[in-house]
Design an enzyme around this catalytic site. Sequence first.
Site, PDB file in Angstrom:
ATOM      1  N   SER A 147       0.834  -1.205   0.000  1.00  0.00           N
ATOM      2  CA  SER A 147       0.000   0.000   0.000  1.00  0.00           C
ATOM      3  C   SER A 147       0.863   1.248   0.000  1.00  0.00           C
ATOM      4  CB  SER A 147      -0.914   0.020   1.233  1.00  0.00           C
ATOM      5  OG  SER A 147      -1.605   1.257   1.316  1.00  0.00           O
ATOM      6  N   TYR A 160      -3.185  -1.214  10.234  1.00  0.00           N
ATOM      7  CA  TYR A 160      -3.139  -1.598   8.815  1.00  0.00           C
ATOM      8  C   TYR A 160      -1.810  -1.174   8.196  1.00  0.00           C
ATOM      9  CZ  TYR A 160      -4.239  -1.537   3.811  1.00  0.00           C
ATOM     10  OH  TYR A 160      -4.206  -1.726   2.456  1.00  0.00           O
TER      11      TYR A 160
END
Length: 254
Positions: A147, A160
């Site tokens: 990400s 996350y």
Amino acid sequence: MKRLEGKIALVTGGSRGIGKGIALQLAQEGALVIVHYGNRRVAAEEVVHAIRAHGGQALAIGANLDTVAGVTDLVQTMKETLLRLTGQNRIDILVNNAGIGTSKTLEETTEEEFDAIFAVNVKAPFFLVQQTLQLLRDGGRVINISSGVTRIAYPHIMAYNLTKGAINTFTLQLAKLLGPRGITVNAVLPGIVDTDVNAEWLHTPEGQQHAAEMSALGRIGEPSDIADIVAFLSSSDGRWITGQMVDATGGSHL
């Protein structure tokens, strides 16, 4: 000849979003695609149907990746299915895409939530690679979906972010480990992508404007933007790229 003709690919979390886009693109390039799903069997079967409708090859396998036992189930089912259908139980491409997110801040995250997100986002890819090392052909590909939050600070989803930082480190170490076998290992780092996960906030005028303004290209990412990068890295065209974190954010926050 298509770039991935004769190749076999496993895409985890392939029933929707970025994973679905990757599965469709790899199949279009000629690969036989194993579409893994957790709980969305119908959605995975729809992806398989779409691939076959366009002349591609695909099959769906379900397994929950929140435990190592689930990873083992996926690998064992995959081996048995491939042996039955193709006479072999080898794969050429592994795409670690499956993952879960969180909207919890550092202060709000519980131990149970922390453990759950690390189980799916970090532990599962680790043990999936471990259990497929002997199945992965020399000269194969491992592609981890990370990400852009590993480059751009988003402290409101701390847990996350940490999982994706771990995936980047895993990518680097694995590239060194598997290099002697000619296996390349790379991570792709998406930014905001128009998927059903983001639909609630993204499909508003404010969300659209916010997401588009983040990118240097002035638009929101699409699953195909990420899938095309994965297809390139999966092909012989990406043979000299390994151990890299490929930014796929459309130049967000440059």
